[in-house]
Design a protein around this motif. Sequence first.
Motif, PDB file in Angstrom:
ATOM      1  N   LYS A 240       0.826  -1.206   0.000  1.00  0.00           N
ATOM      2  CA  LYS A 240       0.000   0.000   0.000  1.00  0.00           C
ATOM      3  C   LYS A 240       0.864   1.261   0.000  1.00  0.00           C
ATOM      4  CE  LYS A 240      -4.181  -1.947   1.868  1.00  0.00           C
ATOM      5  NZ  LYS A 240      -3.803  -3.057   2.806  1.00  0.00           N
ATOM      6  N   MET A 241       2.174   1.068   0.269  1.00  0.00           N
ATOM      7  CA  MET A 241       3.085   2.217   0.252  1.00  0.00           C
ATOM      8  C   MET A 241       3.699   2.339  -1.145  1.00  0.00           C
ATOM      9  SD  MET A 241       5.011   1.121   3.793  1.00  0.00           S
ATOM     10  CE  MET A 241       6.262   2.399   3.840  1.00  0.00           C
ATOM     11  N   GLU A 242       4.252   3.522  -1.449  1.00  0.00           N
ATOM     12  CA  GLU A 242       5.044   3.659  -2.675  1.00  0.00           C
ATOM     13  C   GLU A 242       6.365   2.898  -2.455  1.00  0.00           C
ATOM     14  OE1 GLU A 242       4.640   5.176  -5.667  1.00  0.00           O
ATOM     15  OE2 GLU A 242       2.541   5.279  -5.015  1.00  0.00           O
ATOM     16  N   PRO A 243       6.909   2.279  -3.506  1.00  0.00           N
ATOM     17  CA  PRO A 243       8.203   1.599  -3.336  1.00  0.00           C
ATOM     18  C   PRO A 243       9.248   2.527  -2.719  1.00  0.00           C
ATOM     19  CG  PRO A 243       7.294   1.094  -5.488  1.00  0.00           C
ATOM     20  CD  PRO A 243       6.374   2.094  -4.859  1.00  0.00           C
ATOM     21  N   LYS A 244       9.244   3.763  -3.192  1.00  0.00           N
ATOM     22  CA  LYS A 244      10.217   4.733  -2.676  1.00  0.00           C
ATOM     23  C   LYS A 244      10.037   4.937  -1.169  1.00  0.00           C
ATOM     24  CE  LYS A 244      13.337   8.076  -3.299  1.00  0.00           C
ATOM     25  NZ  LYS A 244      13.368   8.655  -1.994  1.00  0.00           N
ATOM     26  N   ALA A 245       8.799   4.900  -0.723  1.00  0.00           N
ATOM     27  CA  ALA A 245       8.528   5.093   0.702  1.00  0.00           C
ATOM     28  C   ALA A 245       9.057   3.912   1.506  1.00  0.00           C
ATOM     29  CB  ALA A 245       7.028   5.268   0.933  1.00  0.00           C
ATOM     30  N   VAL A 246       8.964   2.699   0.940  1.00  0.00           N
ATOM     31  CA  VAL A 246       9.517   1.525   1.636  1.00  0.00           C
ATOM     32  C   VAL A 246      11.031   1.685   1.754  1.00  0.00           C
ATOM     33  CG1 VAL A 246       9.770  -0.985   1.585  1.00  0.00           C
ATOM     34  CG2 VAL A 246       7.653   0.064   0.730  1.00  0.00           C
ATOM     35  N   GLN A 247      11.638   2.092   0.631  1.00  0.00           N
ATOM     36  CA  GLN A 247      13.096   2.344   0.648  1.00  0.00           C
ATOM     37  C   GLN A 247      13.462   3.353   1.727  1.00  0.00           C
ATOM     38  OE1 GLN A 247      15.428   3.447  -2.728  1.00  0.00           O
ATOM     39  NE2 GLN A 247      14.490   1.903  -4.060  1.00  0.00           N
ATOM     40  N   ASP A 248      12.710   4.448   1.769  1.00  0.00           N
ATOM     41  CA  ASP A 248      13.014   5.510   2.739  1.00  0.00           C
ATOM     42  C   ASP A 248      12.888   5.005   4.169  1.00  0.00           C
ATOM     43  OD1 ASP A 248      13.553   7.203   0.702  1.00  0.00           O
ATOM     44  OD2 ASP A 248      11.599   8.212   0.716  1.00  0.00           O
ATOM     45  N   GLU A 249      11.887   4.157   4.374  1.00  0.00           N
ATOM     46  CA  GLU A 249      11.662   3.607   5.708  1.00  0.00           C
ATOM     47  C   GLU A 249      12.886   2.775   6.138  1.00  0.00           C
ATOM     48  OE1 GLU A 249       8.842   4.789   6.748  1.00  0.00           O
ATOM     49  OE2 GLU A 249       8.772   3.854   8.735  1.00  0.00           O
ATOM     50  N   VAL A 250      13.362   1.957   5.211  1.00  0.00           N
ATOM     51  CA  VAL A 250      14.514   1.100   5.513  1.00  0.00           C
ATOM     52  C   VAL A 250      15.756   1.963   5.757  1.00  0.00           C
ATOM     53  CG1 VAL A 250      16.061  -0.670   4.548  1.00  0.00           C
ATOM     54  CG2 VAL A 250      13.573  -0.891   4.286  1.00  0.00           C
ATOM     55  N   LYS A 251      15.886   3.029   4.957  1.00  0.00           N
ATOM     56  CA  LYS A 251      17.011   3.944   5.144  1.00  0.00           C
ATOM     57  C   LYS A 251      16.923   4.603   6.521  1.00  0.00           C
ATOM     58  CE  LYS A 251      18.204   6.015   1.143  1.00  0.00           C
ATOM     59  NZ  LYS A 251      18.118   7.089   0.138  1.00  0.00           N
ATOM     60  N   ALA A 252      15.727   5.090   6.832  1.00  0.00           N
ATOM     61  CA  ALA A 252      15.551   5.799   8.104  1.00  0.00           C
ATOM     62  C   ALA A 252      15.750   4.872   9.300  1.00  0.00           C
ATOM     63  CB  ALA A 252      14.148   6.419   8.151  1.00  0.00           C
ATOM     64  N   ALA A 253      15.438   3.604   9.110  1.00  0.00           N
ATOM     65  CA  ALA A 253      15.606   2.651  10.213  1.00  0.00           C
ATOM     66  C   ALA A 253      17.081   2.379  10.493  1.00  0.00           C
ATOM     67  CB  ALA A 253      14.902   1.336   9.873  1.00  0.00           C
ATOM     68  N   GLY A 254      17.938   2.734   9.514  1.00  0.00           N
ATOM     69  CA  GLY A 254      19.378   2.569   9.728  1.00  0.00           C
ATOM     70  C   GLY A 254      19.855   1.138   9.602  1.00  0.00           C
ATOM     71  N   LEU A 255      19.076   0.309   8.915  1.00  0.00           N
ATOM     72  CA  LEU A 255      19.474  -1.098   8.776  1.00  0.00           C
ATOM     73  C   LEU A 255      20.814  -1.216   8.061  1.00  0.00           C
ATOM     74  CD1 LEU A 255      18.919  -4.173   8.849  1.00  0.00           C
ATOM     75  CD2 LEU A 255      17.664  -3.905   6.697  1.00  0.00           C
ATOM     76  N   ARG A 256      21.724  -1.972   8.662  1.00  0.00           N
ATOM     77  CA  ARG A 256      23.020  -2.236   8.026  1.00  0.00           C
ATOM     78  C   ARG A 256      23.121  -3.715   7.688  1.00  0.00           C
ATOM     79  NH1 ARG A 256      27.343   1.288  11.514  1.00  0.00           N
ATOM     80  NH2 ARG A 256      28.801   0.335  10.056  1.00  0.00           N
ATOM     81  N   GLY A 257      23.722  -4.004   6.532  1.00  0.00           N
ATOM     82  CA  GLY A 257      23.781  -5.371   6.007  1.00  0.00           C
ATOM     83  C   GLY A 257      24.368  -6.342   7.018  1.00  0.00           C
ATOM     84  N   ARG A 258      23.769  -7.514   7.094  1.00  0.00           N
ATOM     85  CA  ARG A 258      24.231  -8.527   8.048  1.00  0.00           C
ATOM     86  C   ARG A 258      25.118  -9.579   7.383  1.00  0.00           C
ATOM     87  NH1 ARG A 258      22.261  -4.798  11.101  1.00  0.00           N
ATOM     88  NH2 ARG A 258      20.512  -5.227  12.499  1.00  0.00           N
ATOM     89  N   GLY A 259      25.452  -9.349   6.108  1.00  0.00           N
ATOM     90  CA  GLY A 259      26.238 -10.347   5.371  1.00  0.00           C
ATOM     91  C   GLY A 259      27.726 -10.256   5.649  1.00  0.00           C
ATOM     92  N   GLY A 260      28.199  -9.108   6.078  1.00  0.00           N
ATOM     93  CA  GLY A 260      29.624  -9.002   6.364  1.00  0.00           C
ATOM     94  C   GLY A 260      30.121  -7.573   6.390  1.00  0.00           C
ATOM     95  N   ALA A 261      29.740  -6.804   5.391  1.00  0.00           N
ATOM     96  CA  ALA A 261      30.317  -5.473   5.267  1.00  0.00           C
ATOM     97  C   ALA A 261      29.573  -4.422   6.089  1.00  0.00           C
ATOM     98  CB  ALA A 261      30.349  -5.057   3.800  1.00  0.00           C
ATOM     99  N   GLY A 262      28.351  -4.712   6.498  1.00  0.00           N
ATOM    100  CA  GLY A 262      27.606  -3.769   7.325  1.00  0.00           C
ATOM    101  C   GLY A 262      27.215  -2.508   6.596  1.00  0.00           C
ATOM    102  N   PHE A 263      27.019  -2.615   5.289  1.00  0.00           N
ATOM    103  CA  PHE A 263      26.680  -1.434   4.500  1.00  0.00           C
ATOM    104  C   PHE A 263      25.194  -1.116   4.644  1.00  0.00           C
ATOM    105  CE2 PHE A 263      25.842   1.080   0.740  1.00  0.00           C
ATOM    106  CZ  PHE A 263      26.937   1.930   0.739  1.00  0.00           C
ATOM    107  N   PRO A 264      24.824   0.177   4.796  1.00  0.00           N
ATOM    108  CA  PRO A 264      23.408   0.525   4.980  1.00  0.00           C
ATOM    109  C   PRO A 264      22.539   0.032   3.813  1.00  0.00           C
ATOM    110  CG  PRO A 264      24.815   2.414   5.429  1.00  0.00           C
ATOM    111  CD  PRO A 264      25.698   1.333   4.877  1.00  0.00           C
ATOM    112  N   THR A 265      21.562  -0.776   4.133  1.00  0.00           N
ATOM    113  CA  THR A 265      20.755  -1.439   3.110  1.00  0.00           C
ATOM    114  C   THR A 265      19.967  -0.440   2.253  1.00  0.00           C
ATOM    115  OG1 THR A 265      20.592  -3.352   4.540  1.00  0.00           O
ATOM    116  CG2 THR A 265      18.978  -3.206   2.768  1.00  0.00           C
ATOM    117  N   GLY A 266      19.335   0.535   2.902  1.00  0.00           N
ATOM    118  CA  GLY A 266      18.535   1.511   2.158  1.00  0.00           C
ATOM    119  C   GLY A 266      19.388   2.312   1.189  1.00  0.00           C
ATOM    120  N   VAL A 267      20.606   2.641   1.611  1.00  0.00           N
ATOM    121  CA  VAL A 267      21.512   3.394   0.743  1.00  0.00           C
ATOM    122  C   VAL A 267      21.874   2.558  -0.472  1.00  0.00           C
ATOM    123  CG1 VAL A 267      23.774   4.524   0.601  1.00  0.00           C
ATOM    124  CG2 VAL A 267      22.418   4.684   2.712  1.00  0.00           C
ATOM    125  N   LYS A 268      22.168   1.275  -0.231  1.00  0.00           N
ATOM    126  CA  LYS A 268      22.500   0.355  -1.333  1.00  0.00           C
ATOM    127  C   LYS A 268      21.354   0.300  -2.340  1.00  0.00           C
ATOM    128  CE  LYS A 268      24.293  -3.883  -0.466  1.00  0.00           C
ATOM    129  NZ  LYS A 268      24.360  -5.329  -0.260  1.00  0.00           N
TER     130      LYS A 268
END
Lengths: 469, 577
Positions: A50-78
Amino acid sequence: MAKVKYIAGKEPHAKEHRMIFKNVDREGWDVSLKTYEKEGGYKQLAKALKMEPKAVQDEVKAAGLRGRGGAGFPTGVKWGFVPPNNTKPVYLICNADESEPGTFKDRYIIHQDPHQLIEGLIISAYAVGAHLAYIYIREEFPEGAKILEAAIEEARKKKYIGKNVLGSGFELEVYVHRGAGAYICGEETGLIESLEGKRPYPRIKPPYFPAAMGLYLCPTIVNNVESLCHVKHIIDMGATAYGKLGTPRNTGTRILCVSGDVQRPGYYEIQVGKVTMGELINDMCGGMKKGRKLKAVIPGGSSSKILRADEKFTLKKGDKDVVIGLKDIPMDFDSLMACGSMAGSGGVIVLDDSRAISWVLNNLNTFYAHESCGQCTPCREGSAWMKKITDRIVSGNASPEDVDTLESVAYNIDGKTICAFGEACSWPTEAMVAKFRDELIGDTDGKNANRPVSKETQQAAKNLKTLNT
Amino acid sequence: MSDDKKQDAPAVPMVNVQIDGEWHQFPKGTRMIEACRQVQVEVPHYCYHPKLSSPGNCRMCLVEMGMPPRLAPGAEPELDENGRQKIGWMPRPVIACANTVAENMGIRTDSELTKACREGVMEFLLVNHPLDCPICDQAGECSLQEHSAEHGHGESRFRDEKNKKPKNVNIGPRIRLDDERCIMCSRCIRFCDETVDDPVLGFTDRGSHTVLTVHPNQQLANDYSMNTVDICPVGALTSNDFRFQMRTWFMKETKSICTSCGRGCNTTIGSREGTIFRQTPRDNNDVNSAWMCDHGRMNYHYVNSEARLTDPMIRENGEEAHRVVSWSKAIRFAADELLKFNASEVAVIASARMTNEELFMTRRLIADLSVEQVDVVTRRGKGDDYLVTADKNPNTAGAKLVLGLKKPGGELDAIREGIESGKIKALVVLQENLIDDADFTSELLGKLDFLLTTYPLANPTADDSHVVLPAATFAEKDGTMINVTGRLQRLNKVHQGPGQTMEVWEICRDLIMAIGGGNGIYSANDVFKEMAGEIKQFEGLTLAGVGEQGLPLLKTRNTVPMLEREKERIAKGEIVG
Ligand SMILES: Cc1cc2nc3c(=O)[nH]c(=O)nc-3n(C[C@H](O)[C@H](O)[C@H](O)COP(=O)(O)O)c2cc1C
Ligand code: SF4
Ligand code: SF4
Ligand code: SF4
Ligand code: FES
């Protein structure tokens, strides 16, 4: 929500914060869609659609999620790196190749809670505009692949996957791809090559940044299993509430996989940075084995740099520098980085005083020599050379100079290779030689310097002997 | 032609780049390694090849790189003494082969970091490399030897066992592989995959146990397989043909062209003391890129053959066998014989394998004898989608132009009939073997009163001839040819042919003189001058002016499939070209 009950003997530790692993070892839980839906499964998908894709991206960015695979890169930024004027298809790949030694978290998600991953994956695909997603699963997880395929089939029947997801008009197909059975298949560009049916030779970056030129040279987002699961919870809680978990810049929870010489090795989901190394080892894992002392910790998977038990670290607290010991290090991305190591994949390997560093290093060098893809010179030749040297240290055939050579070989690899395997294989040597040089030299013998080692030098020595007698 | 192209291309913006402290300008998109090369700064490399994709795997080309720091909003840039923004040097080296230059980029090929990288990579490459140099064909032209002398340690710190790998592996009819020598640069694999669509090579196993191999049940057998030997920077791939024949440093190198089809691939001929040991392709971006076909490459052995004709021979009326005579005797005899016939009783069959200069002197001879029936033998075969043309004659365009032939091969039937009917009584055959290559029979040729043949090798037509003159091969003469795209190219004499052999232009000149014609021609250069005065297309040209790369002479619509493909790949940025 009713209180979650866990299988007897497998209850989480009080300091844990179970979110991703909420359903792991849960009493009465199974991998079926029915069970998952009973707990509100796929509600977050409906919400995200129900959200815009961009809004989902922004939410993930704002949440500060960092990749758990190894490098810890911010997921939303990626996710934001997909070129804005892109006209090619976008792919999402779930990296389920979990093969960093010391890491065993993704497999439990897949084996016990596959729909959590699939829901996170679908939401993420929606956010990045992917209509095709792959789950690249480690070859050694045959059961996991079957479970995922069955779960995808169930989800497809319920229209969570397919031409018109939940009537939203969003189209997504998901495939499970069995990996090629090599550590390097986990490196994202190696993974992409492998998915394309080739040897998993990592690609040079630039130009092959996956977000711009990934699978079939189309924009591709590669995310770890655990990272994708977090997306579901971010949509559930909202970025603000999620961001309150953990510590600033190190938000959410993460699963630490503890192995080695502790009383209770295993997986522990913590709020990032809310637990220290000492609490993890002594409280959660029940401390060291009887009569043994902590010697060192490899804190973020085998590639991360070792930390000595008696080492002192300087961390910034606001404007001030504070000096702390190993046990006071908060288990988060930034602190471990500031201590000269990394949070990596969350694999915490604990070593006690019964472990010889030469043996530990040789064990890791053997792994890396075996797993180097062999594509680029420094890693291919260097990883095998380091193994040969530590083979000799372990067997008492090395000289003190060999330790210097070993160290310089590592530095000749580090930073000079195609992919981060170069760092992965050289960091253990760099750190162990730097921090345990005396111990390593103690395992050598000065007399060995003049001993012929290779067949060529043995032959030469023999020839000289005959000449001289 | 290439000038037109330059004008059509949209103007590429230039960027300022500092290389080892000096500022230069390059078109945007230039690879760092090529930018360095343009200003005579060599960056050592193994895997990079301008005609192939860049995997960046050898890491030999690592250089220190820097960019001006990104400015905070409103901040003033810090300038150096040249008034340029100061460069912030990166701690990590970058590969020069695959990265392109950018505005205000700095490159250091002589810094401590760059030197350390090169030393490191060299040491790594030698760790498992066998000590084969004394028995390796590549010695003398091996990049590993070259770079280790320049960038290596000098002393090995490696004390362990070297890896053992397969040696002397037969991977195709013409190629042999030594896996211990392979440095895994993947050039050969990429060549097969990308350039000739024959993906039969690959790596198996991992890490330092990686081995190059042919895929199961496959062979490296395509007609371009030997190019892998040229691009292999070490002695891992060697040619069965050249293996153990000659040390590279003893050979003389002569720039020439292949004459086995109408492409005229540019070549370097390696020879020593009158023997040719190999032909290798020479870069020409208007002809053959950097490649040649195996057939053409191997087609030099007849030059060294035991069956070479070495002396002029004649067989006078009634004589059973030929006897060796001096050139002057042979020429005198031939001229006297020819003068016995009316012009209409004589025919000339020349060859589209002859140089323009040889054809031109043939044209003079024909004019002096007033001969009307003239032709050449055509050779058609299969062409391919790369270089090989269906026309197997190297100079059909030259034969048409110089001899004024409308339809090469079109007169042969008439000549055969003329001989059959007795109208044609004398035949001059230059550089052809009519019996084997042009459907003439011994019986038919037996009807002639006089038959003269020039040829490099003994052959049935020569057997039937009254005069047999030993002629030079492509390797034994100077001159020019015109390839299927209309490009004029040079052959250069490697050495004097065996025995008494002469070039056909010399033979024609001597015949003309014996008949009573003019003289004043002493070299291929002289012939070219005459030709330039007489044939419009050659006007204003000189033999020297043709140069090593040739020049476009005739307009044709022919393109080179291999080059067209490369152009597409250049446009996509896949290769440098
Ligand atoms: C040698 C090597 C092995 C890797 N193995 C894995 C792996 O098994 N699983 C994984 O998720 N990431 C692995 N990575 C990291 C991936 O390249 C990539 O960064 C990650 O999947 C991105 O996901 P994230 O942003 O969600 O962390 C590996 C990296 C390297 C250099
Ligand atoms: S660093 Fe190692 S694993 Fe990565 S591409 Fe190079 S050889 Fe392969
Ligand atoms: S055989 Fe030669 S060209 Fe092929 S990968 Fe090995 S070194 Fe490179
Ligand atoms: S393509 Fe023709 S000219 Fe080129 S090498 Fe082959 S035969 Fe010779
Ligand atoms: S030339 Fe091999 S990496 Fe650049």
